[in-house]
Motif scaffolding. Structure first.
Motif, PDB file in Angstrom:
ATOM      1  N   UNK A 110     -47.233   6.869  57.186  1.00 53.89           N
ATOM      2  CA  UNK A 110     -48.265   8.059  57.467  1.00 53.89           C
ATOM      3  C   UNK A 110     -49.030   7.248  58.524  1.00 53.89           C
ATOM      4  N   UNK A 111     -49.493   5.914  58.303  1.00 55.59           N
ATOM      5  CA  UNK A 111     -50.162   5.319  59.292  1.00 55.59           C
ATOM      6  C   UNK A 111     -49.449   5.448  60.644  1.00 55.59           C
ATOM      7  N   UNK A 156     -58.315  11.980  65.724  1.00 61.92           N
ATOM      8  CA  UNK A 156     -57.666  12.605  64.681  1.00 61.92           C
ATOM      9  C   UNK A 156     -57.306  13.690  64.959  1.00 61.92           C
ATOM     10  N   UNK A 157     -56.093  14.528  65.031  1.00 64.86           N
ATOM     11  CA  UNK A 157     -55.776  15.650  65.341  1.00 64.86           C
ATOM     12  C   UNK A 157     -56.298  16.831  64.560  1.00 64.86           C
ATOM     13  N   UNK A 178     -49.851   8.027  66.218  1.00 73.09           N
ATOM     14  CA  UNK A 178     -49.248   8.833  67.267  1.00 73.09           C
ATOM     15  C   UNK A 178     -49.800   9.981  67.471  1.00 73.09           C
ATOM     16  N   UNK A 179     -50.423  10.739  66.544  1.00 79.47           N
ATOM     17  CA  UNK A 179     -50.934  12.024  66.617  1.00 79.47           C
ATOM     18  C   UNK A 179     -52.471  11.647  67.274  1.00 79.47           C
ATOM     19  N   UNK A 180     -53.129  10.724  66.652  1.00 82.13           N
ATOM     20  CA  UNK A 180     -54.354  10.264  67.333  1.00 82.13           C
ATOM     21  C   UNK A 180     -54.295   9.954  68.903  1.00 82.13           C
ATOM     22  N   UNK A 181     -53.189   9.328  69.216  1.00 78.64           N
ATOM     23  CA  UNK A 181     -52.782   8.954  70.470  1.00 78.64           C
ATOM     24  C   UNK A 181     -52.518  10.387  71.524  1.00 78.64           C
ATOM     25  N   UNK A 182     -51.915  11.190  70.904  1.00 76.11           N
ATOM     26  CA  UNK A 182     -51.584  12.347  71.586  1.00 76.11           C
ATOM     27  C   UNK A 182     -52.689  13.411  71.773  1.00 76.11           C
ATOM     28  N   UNK A 193     -55.296  11.754  54.579  1.00 74.08           N
ATOM     29  CA  UNK A 193     -56.847  11.663  54.669  1.00 74.08           C
ATOM     30  C   UNK A 193     -57.265  10.394  54.297  1.00 74.08           C
ATOM     31  N   UNK A 194     -56.412   9.557  53.364  1.00 70.77           N
ATOM     32  CA  UNK A 194     -56.688   8.401  53.010  1.00 70.77           C
ATOM     33  C   UNK A 194     -56.662   7.429  54.247  1.00 70.77           C
ATOM     34  N   UNK A 195     -55.554   7.491  54.684  1.00 68.29           N
ATOM     35  CA  UNK A 195     -55.238   6.707  56.034  1.00 68.29           C
ATOM     36  C   UNK A 195     -56.220   6.907  57.157  1.00 68.29           C
ATOM     37  N   UNK A 196     -56.568   8.224  57.452  1.00 71.20           N
ATOM     38  CA  UNK A 196     -57.663   8.394  58.323  1.00 71.20           C
ATOM     39  C   UNK A 196     -59.054   7.945  57.981  1.00 71.20           C
TER      40      UNK A 196
END
Length: 257
Positions: A184-185, A199-200, A190-194, A54-57
């Motif tokens: 985590x970043x 953000x997933x 990676x999840x965002x790119x996918x 959550x912090x990273x996003x």
């Protein structure tokens, strides 16, 4: 390191945001020992996601990617956290005692020099060693005193008691957390790119309701729950004023420094 100050400030602000409207909101600081809790607290909807995600996003959503790479600016931390101050102090005491024994041996040899001529050469050799070792020990003492002063400053910087918290523990906690932030970043990116750049699970857009945290085992974030002492007292994790600052303004200010 301004980026570290801003990252800790962002963590504090996220904690206050999650606890908004509760008695735990509006905290002025947090203990460094609270940082591991951001990795331990997991989402009740997706156990793979932690509070740190959550912090990273939140940081990424505010365009402050540079805060997540702060470990690259603190390359010496990983080496420094292996230096144990108490061990160095113990070595100094042991070396001092050893030199005292050498000094007593020289005095004893000088007293018997008249009766035993060979003692003279022995005493001369010991004296030469003693003088060389004394100079080295004095240099070590000066470096140790400087390190002790820096250790006190480091503990004060993070709002810790320099007697209870050794510098290597402070640095080890910080190093571990920064490593985890990097990991985590990478996961979030990676999840965002996918997911086409999004953000997933839109963690940074969901807020807890009714004063409750959405993370298992917590009624509020660890930052706000911990003792309100600054992680970087007066520099980063504590707002300039008693009122919490908006996270966007904090990150924006850090980007201009």
């Amino acid at each position: 390191c301004e980026a570290l100050h801003a990252l800790l400030q962002a963590i504090l602000e996220v904690g206050n945001e999650l606890n908004a409207g509760t008695a735990k909101g509006g905290a002025c600081g947090f203990r460094l020992s609270s940082l591991p809790r951001f990795v331990e607290l997991r989402s009740s909807k997706d156990p793979k996601l932690t509070l740190l995600h959550y912090v990273v996003e939140t940081v990424l959503d505010n365009g402050a990617d540079f805060l997540l790479d702060v470990r690259g600016e603190l390359v010496s931390v990983e080496v420094a956290c292996k230096v144990v101050l108490s061990d160095l102090q113990k070595h100094y005491r042991e070396w001092t005692d050893s030199l005292d024994r050498v000094d007593r041996e020289i005095v004893t040899g000088e007293q018997s020099r008249a009766e035993l001529p060979d003692e003279g050469r022995y005493c001369e050799s010991l004296t030469f060693f003693y003088n060389q070792a004394s100079e080295a020990l004095e240099e070590f003492k000066m470096s140790l005193e400087e390190l002790e002063e820096l250790s006190r400053s480091l503990a004060n910087l993070f709002g810790e008691d320099p007697v209870e918290m050794e510098p290597h523990n402070i640095l080890a906690t910080l190093n571990m957390f920064l490593k985890r932030v990097e990991k985590v970043a990478d996961e979030v990116r990676r999840r965002a790119e996918a997911n086409g750049g999004k953000a997933p699970h839109s963690l940074a857009k969901r807020r807890p309701t009714n004063g409750q945290s959405r993370y298992n085992g917590a009624h509020g974030s660890p930052a706000a729950r911990s003792t309100p002492r600054s992680a970087t007292r007066g520099r980063g994790a504590q707002p300039r004023s008693a009122q919490p600052q908006n996270i966007v303004s904090v990150i924006d200010r850090a980007g201009r420094t």
